[in-house]
Design an enzyme around this catalytic site. Structure first.
Site, PDB file in Angstrom:
ATOM      1  N   ASP A   1       0.851  -1.200   0.000  1.00  0.00           N
ATOM      2  CA  ASP A   1       0.000   0.000   0.000  1.00  0.00           C
ATOM      3  C   ASP A   1       0.888   1.252   0.000  1.00  0.00           C
ATOM      4  OD1 ASP A   1       0.849  -0.594   2.707  1.00  0.00           O
ATOM      5  OD2 ASP A   1      -0.458   1.033   3.342  1.00  0.00           O
TER       6      ASP A   1
ATOM      7  N   HIS B   1       1.969  -8.799  -3.727  1.00  0.00           N
ATOM      8  CA  HIS B   1       0.917  -7.858  -3.350  1.00  0.00           C
ATOM      9  C   HIS B   1       1.593  -6.495  -3.236  1.00  0.00           C
ATOM     10  CE1 HIS B   1      -2.974  -6.692  -1.573  1.00  0.00           C
ATOM     11  NE2 HIS B   1      -2.248  -5.867  -0.831  1.00  0.00           N
TER      12      HIS B   1
ATOM     13  N   GLU C   1       2.883 -10.206   0.254  1.00  0.00           N
ATOM     14  CA  GLU C   1       3.062  -8.752   0.231  1.00  0.00           C
ATOM     15  C   GLU C   1       4.545  -8.413   0.408  1.00  0.00           C
ATOM     16  OE1 GLU C   1       0.518  -6.525   2.843  1.00  0.00           O
ATOM     17  OE2 GLU C   1       1.135  -4.599   1.986  1.00  0.00           O
TER      18      GLU C   1
ATOM     19  N   ASP D   1       1.603 -17.716  -4.737  1.00  0.00           N
ATOM     20  CA  ASP D   1       2.144 -16.599  -5.514  1.00  0.00           C
ATOM     21  C   ASP D   1       1.005 -15.910  -6.261  1.00  0.00           C
ATOM     22  OD1 ASP D   1       3.664 -14.774  -6.859  1.00  0.00           O
ATOM     23  OD2 ASP D   1       4.641 -16.226  -8.183  1.00  0.00           O
TER      24      ASP D   1
END
Ligand SMILES: [Zn+2]
Length: 587
Positions: A193, A515, A569, A560
């Site tokens: 993020d 991620h 992530e 994966d």
């Protein structure tokens, strides 16, 4: 293929190399030995896909029944080494039966693969000096790729891996106790993020600065091709400073430090410059608004910065030291202000109920930098509580700063250190390292992880084991510590149940779907380079992992897939642990 090479074949260290005549016969019977080179690699053969240092142990693993192996040169498929696999060992963490191929005796630099009759060939790998330098370079550049508030471009080596300036619009969230715009450009996107979180920034930045303090002579010459390259400061320090400047801007006028700057909720899976949510400075919601863990972390990191940057920029070093002292003073006034997300905020929390270890760390780093008696007094009063934390690395390194607090004290060369405290820290660390090294040697996958270590970010835990072993190796140099540290790196770079390199674009078979929003925006055929995956996670906190078979052993609970944030992530804290582990391998 050169038969003349065969008589010089070194034998496996176990001395159980099979007869040369059999090897010759096998070669003569294979009409197209070159075909080995085009065969698809077998997932049952596990190698470090970056490679093995020329002068160290070289071990591959085979998780399929087989008797013998041959090591072949990639360029012409010539056999350069052969041996017998050691008897299989059952590995409860993966469910595999694993055999070891030990070709440590090979001393010929080159690019190779393992050929296991009846199983297949391995992925390619190098044997040479500095086989980890490329991985170090990419892992460090991954921090550059995470830069926020600026345009980023990985350059001609990685065309298209770029983005325009992002997250320019910042403001104070009502929970911060302040109002109005607060842009605070800078720092690194934390993970998959785009949030920026003080406590995770703390451990990550400190780990990079420690890598410099300990391994600086090896890192100094490595240019990272970032905008500051060539400015007279080593690039690892240039990159760390990018985040430090943001951390310093998160300090309020009273010395306290806000916990995070992020949007109030996670954006969609979009490129950074497309994320239009304001980047909010978020506080605790009530007086004094800043949190103790965040403030103590800034004190510690800025204290390290004050000694590390002094030769390159004395003014910056002075500014950092002042910030560290102000932050420390704030934590004396407010020793116990914890953080949780205020109402309406759903981004990362990095909650920590106990900031005593962060304060101890701040005191230790400030003492190491300044020698002021008050810091040592605080340290000596509290350090013993943290000694048990040295027995095994924390499962979440951002909330357990005890080990770093103790190690920085024992690593300091400052006169006036308490000899008893330093000895207690060294002895506890060495006892732990001996146990970890013995366990790693006995583990079928030659990894330090215990069954209970396969948690969110388990790859970071493997790297932290490596770091602990390398720190122990500073206290009392021991090849067993260095080898076990490197074994954890081998695990991360392909010698694992999935035969995956868990660092993007490193090795022949790296994972593909982190991620990581910039990698998942549909614009790239391969993910952004140099990023470490979180790794297997038996706690299954996402839907992808929950859909995997219930009976999977812990080291196999991994997928994966971009959606598996709990196993795939990226994050700056385990990225920094990887950098430290890699830095420890360079020459
Ligand atoms: Zn950004």
């Amino acid at each position: 293929m050169t038969n003349s090479y065969l008589p010089a074949l070194p034998q496996a260290r176990s001395g159980r190399a099979f007869p040369l005549a059999a090897a010759l016969a096998a070669l003569l019977l294979l009409p197209a030995a070159l075909a080995h080179g085009s065969e698809n690699p077998s997932m049952a053969i596990k190698v470090d896909q970056a490679g093995y240092p020329l002068d160290g142990p070289k071990v591959a693993l085979v998780a399929a029944p087989a008797e013998t192996y041959q090591l072949r040169r990639a360029s012409d498929n010539a056999i350069v080494f052969q041996g017998r696999l050691e008897p299989p060992m059952s590995d409860p963490a993966t469910g595999d039966r694993v055999q070891t191929a030990d070709f440590s005796a090979l001393r010929q630099p080159g690019s190779y693969y393992l050929d296991v009759p009846g199983v297949g060939r391995s992925f390619a790998f190098a044997v040479n000096n500095n086989v980890f330098e490329r991985a170090y370079y990419l892992a460090m550049r991954a921090f550059y790729g995470q830069r926020c508030g600026t345009a980023v471009d990985l350059g001609p080596e990685f065309p298209g891996y770029s983005h325009p300036i992002c997250h320019q619009h910042g403001e104070f969230h009502p929970s911060s106790g302040a109002k109005g715009p607060r842009d605070n450009l800078g720092g690194w996107h934390d993970a998959g993020d785009y949030g920026r979180y003080m406590v995770n920034s703390g451990v990550s930045t400190a780990t990079l600065l420690w890598a410099w303090e300990i391994y600086g002579p090896r890192l100094e010459r490595i240019q990272l091709h970032i905008p500051e390259t060539g400015n007279g400061t080593p690039d690892i320090l240039n990159e760390a400073r990018w985040n430090l400047e943001w951390m310093l801007k998160m300090q309020d006028g009273d010395g306290g430090v806000w916990h995070k700057q992020s949007s109030v909720s996670f954006p969609g899976f979009i490129a950074p410059e497309q994320d239009a949510l304001p980047s909010e400075v978020i506080g605790t919601g009530s007086f004094p608004y800043k949190s103790t863990c965040a403030t103590a972390d800034l004190a510690a990191v800025a204290a390290i910065a004050a000694r590390v940057y002094k030769p390159y920029d004395a003014h910056f070093a002075g500014r950092a030291l002042q910030a560290a002292r102000r932050a420390w003073n704030w934590t004396e006034k407010y020793p116990d202000v914890t953080f949780k997300n205020p109402p309406g905020v759903s981004t990362g929390v990095y909650a920590d109920a106990n900031c005593g270890d962060e304060r101890l760390w701040a005191a230790a780093e400030l003492w190491r930098t300044t020698g002021d008696a008050a810091f040592q007094e605080f340290f000596l009063k509290h350090y013993a509580e943290q000694l048990p934390g040295l027995d095994s690395p924390p499962l979440e390194n951002w909330n357990a700063m005890g080990p770093k607090a103790l190690w920085t004290y024992a690593l300091s060369t400052r006169k006036g250190a308490d000899a008893g405290a330093a000895r207690a820290i060294r002895e506890r660390t060495l006892a732990a390292a001996n146990a970890i090294a013995a366990r790693t040697r006995a583990n079928p996958y030659h990894v330090s992880l215990k069954a209970g270590d396969y948690v969110w970010g388990s790859n970071g835990v493997a790297a932290e084991y490596g770091m602990e072993l390398l720190i122990a190796n500073l206290f009392a140099p021991n090849p067993a510590f260095a080898d076990a540290a490197r074994d954890n790196l081998h695990y991360l770079l392909g010698r694992n149940a999935f035969s995956l390199s868990w660092v993007t674009q490193v090795g022949e078979h790296p994972f593909q779907h982190p991620h990581h929003r910039p990698s998942g925006d549909g614009q790239h055929t391969a993910p952004w380079p140099g990023l470490l995956s979180g790794g297997p996670n038996a706690n299954r906190q996402d839907a992808v992992l929950q859909a995997l078979p219930a009976e999977l052993p812990p080291a196999r609970v991994y997928s994966d897939q971009t959606a598996s944030y709990a196993s795939n992530e990226v994050a700056i804290n385990w990225q920094a642990s990887l950098v430290f582990l890699l830095a420890g391998q360079l020459r």
